[in-house]
Design a protein around this motif. Structure first.
Motif, PDB file in Angstrom:
ATOM      1  N   SER A   2       0.829  -1.208   0.000  1.00 15.63           N
ATOM      2  CA  SER A   2       0.000   0.000   0.000  1.00 15.63           C
ATOM      3  C   SER A   2       0.864   1.259   0.000  1.00 15.63           C
ATOM      4  CB  SER A   2      -0.922  -0.002   1.220  1.00 15.63           C
ATOM      5  OG  SER A   2      -0.164   0.008   2.418  1.00 15.63           O
ATOM      6  N   VAL A   3       0.270   2.329  -0.491  1.00 17.32           N
ATOM      7  CA  VAL A   3       0.936   3.624  -0.549  1.00 17.32           C
ATOM      8  C   VAL A   3       0.067   4.631   0.190  1.00 17.32           C
ATOM      9  CG1 VAL A   3       1.712   5.485  -2.055  1.00 17.32           C
ATOM     10  CG2 VAL A   3       2.045   3.102  -2.750  1.00 17.32           C
ATOM     11  N   LYS A   9       3.269  12.777   0.375  1.00 17.83           N
ATOM     12  CA  LYS A   9       3.291  14.241   0.268  1.00 17.83           C
ATOM     13  C   LYS A   9       4.241  14.853   1.297  1.00 17.83           C
ATOM     14  CE  LYS A   9       0.216  18.280   0.452  1.00 17.83           C
ATOM     15  NZ  LYS A   9       0.733  18.879  -0.799  1.00 17.83           N
ATOM     16  N   GLU A  10       4.182  14.350   2.516  1.00 16.92           N
ATOM     17  CA  GLU A  10       5.065  14.854   3.577  1.00 16.92           C
ATOM     18  C   GLU A  10       6.528  14.646   3.208  1.00 16.92           C
ATOM     19  OE1 GLU A  10       6.142  13.293   8.026  1.00 16.92           O
ATOM     20  OE2 GLU A  10       4.006  13.500   7.538  1.00 16.92           O
ATOM     21  N   ASP A  38      -0.717   3.302  -7.746  1.00 15.55           N
ATOM     22  CA  ASP A  38      -1.105   4.340  -6.790  1.00 15.55           C
ATOM     23  C   ASP A  38       0.085   5.170  -6.325  1.00 15.55           C
ATOM     24  OD1 ASP A  38      -3.765   3.752  -6.911  1.00 15.55           O
ATOM     25  OD2 ASP A  38      -3.815   2.527  -5.093  1.00 15.55           O
ATOM     26  N   ALA A  39       1.296   4.628  -6.418  1.00 13.89           N
ATOM     27  CA  ALA A  39       2.483   5.418  -6.074  1.00 13.89           C
ATOM     28  C   ALA A  39       2.661   6.563  -7.056  1.00 13.89           C
ATOM     29  CB  ALA A  39       3.729   4.521  -6.064  1.00 13.89           C
ATOM     30  N   SER A 263      13.027   5.004  -2.128  1.00 10.22           N
ATOM     31  CA  SER A 263      12.684   4.544  -0.781  1.00 10.22           C
ATOM     32  C   SER A 263      12.470   5.689   0.192  1.00 10.22           C
ATOM     33  CB  SER A 263      13.773   3.600  -0.260  1.00 10.22           C
ATOM     34  OG  SER A 263      15.038   4.249  -0.215  1.00 10.22           O
ATOM     35  N   ALA A 264      13.156   6.793   0.000  1.00 11.33           N
ATOM     36  CA  ALA A 264      12.975   7.935   0.903  1.00 11.33           C
ATOM     37  C   ALA A 264      11.620   8.611   0.721  1.00 11.33           C
ATOM     38  CB  ALA A 264      14.102   8.956   0.696  1.00 11.33           C
ATOM     39  N   ILE A 265      10.914   8.264  -0.350  1.00 10.80           N
ATOM     40  CA  ILE A 265       9.564   8.785  -0.576  1.00 10.80           C
ATOM     41  C   ILE A 265       8.508   7.734  -0.272  1.00 10.80           C
ATOM     42  CG2 ILE A 265       7.929   9.625  -2.317  1.00 10.80           C
ATOM     43  CD1 ILE A 265      10.275  10.957  -3.740  1.00 10.80           C
ATOM     44  N   PHE A 266       8.716   6.516  -0.762  1.00  7.86           N
ATOM     45  CA  PHE A 266       7.676   5.486  -0.694  1.00  7.86           C
ATOM     46  C   PHE A 266       7.952   4.412   0.360  1.00  7.86           C
ATOM     47  CE2 PHE A 266       7.815   7.033  -5.119  1.00  7.86           C
ATOM     48  CZ  PHE A 266       6.554   7.598  -5.190  1.00  7.86           C
TER      49      PHE A 266
END
Length: 270
Positions: A2-3, A9-10, A38-39, A263-266
């Motif tokens: 899941s995303v 956004k944060e 969805d990512a 990875s730093a986003i998702f």
């Protein structure tokens, strides 16, 4: 897998603050490989329309789904920006394969805005696919309708196939500046020749891309990034695409103009 759009956004906003603090104009590509479609929607909603993909099968599956959603008018997404034989949902006219790619953000400066039909949130930018993985020439045809920027070009045969399937496409030459076996990219010595070849084929040569050493060693990373930055400068190119989640700070220091962050986003892909 899941995303969480709010968390994406944060994290994108946090990375944007770091980019702004560098005092330079640095673009952000959200690397969505290995994550569901969805990512991509979450990245676009967070203000990051440039997304990076590594595998042809994933690109076709995700971007065809985005296209179908836009065609159905369900409001979940804008049609993706592409450059190929079959651009999606142009508001008038037919395919424009001979024109420069219509990139909404992160493309060549001065590019015309994309002529896209509605279908997503008002004011939202459509996703722009950057192909950043190892690429076989026989995959170019199926990717051409979806890819806007080809960042991993490392040989003559690939340049020729892209020029055939997506005339005028935006490309970057990938440089293997670490000398590691099995890693994509041409040698630094080969890069100027490939750059000249891209221009002769009337492709839009935007810059150079590289991947840091597998070891993550800071000294090796600095040496590799310095080589590629010098190549970009010597050829007066716009984009120096280097730096990922694990080496972003060194990329800032050594002159990147585009970072590719996953990875730093998702989060983790496992």
């Amino acid at each position: 897998m899941s995303v969480d759009p709010a968390l994406v956004k944060e994290r994108v906003e946090a990375i944007r603050r770091r980019l702004a603090a560098s005092g330079r104009d640095i673009e952000l590509v959200a690397v969505t490989k290995g994550f569901p479609v969805d990512a991509i929607r979450a990245a676009v909603a967070a203000g990051c329309p440039m997304v990076g993909e590594n595998y042809a099968q994933e690109v076709v599956a995700k971007f065809s789904e985005l296209r179908r959603a836009a065609e159905a008018g369900d409001g979940s997404s804008e049609p993706p920006v592409c450059h190929g034989a079959e651009p999606p949902l142009l508001s008038s006219g037919g395919p424009r394969a001979a024109e420069p790619p219509l990139l909404s953000s992160g493309g060549p400066r001065g590019a015309e805005p994309p002529l896209l039909s509605s279908g997503g949130p008002r004011g939202a930018e459509p996703p722009v696919c950057h192909f950043i993985g190892r690429l076989q020439s026989n995959k170019v045809r199926q990717l051409a309708p979806y890819v806007a920027v080809w960042e991993s070009v490392d040989r003559s045969s690939l340049l020729a196939e892209i020029a055939k399937r997506a005339p005028g496409a935006t490309v970057l030459i990938q440089v293997n500046a670490t000398g590691e076996d099995g890693k994509g990219g041409c040698t630094p010595d080969e890069a100027p020749r490939l750059a000249d070849e891209a221009r002769r084929l009337d492709l839009d040569l935007d810059g150079m891309m590289t991947v840091g050493p597998t070891s993550g060693d800071p000294a090796e990373t600095a040496a590799a990034f310095t080589v590629v930055r010098r190549l970009v400068d010597s050829m007066h190119l716009r984009t120096c695409s280097m730096g990922m989640s694990g080496d972003i700070d060194q990329a800032f220091e050594l002159g990147t103009t585009r970072v590719r962050i996953g990875s730093a986003i998702f989060g983790s892909r496992t």
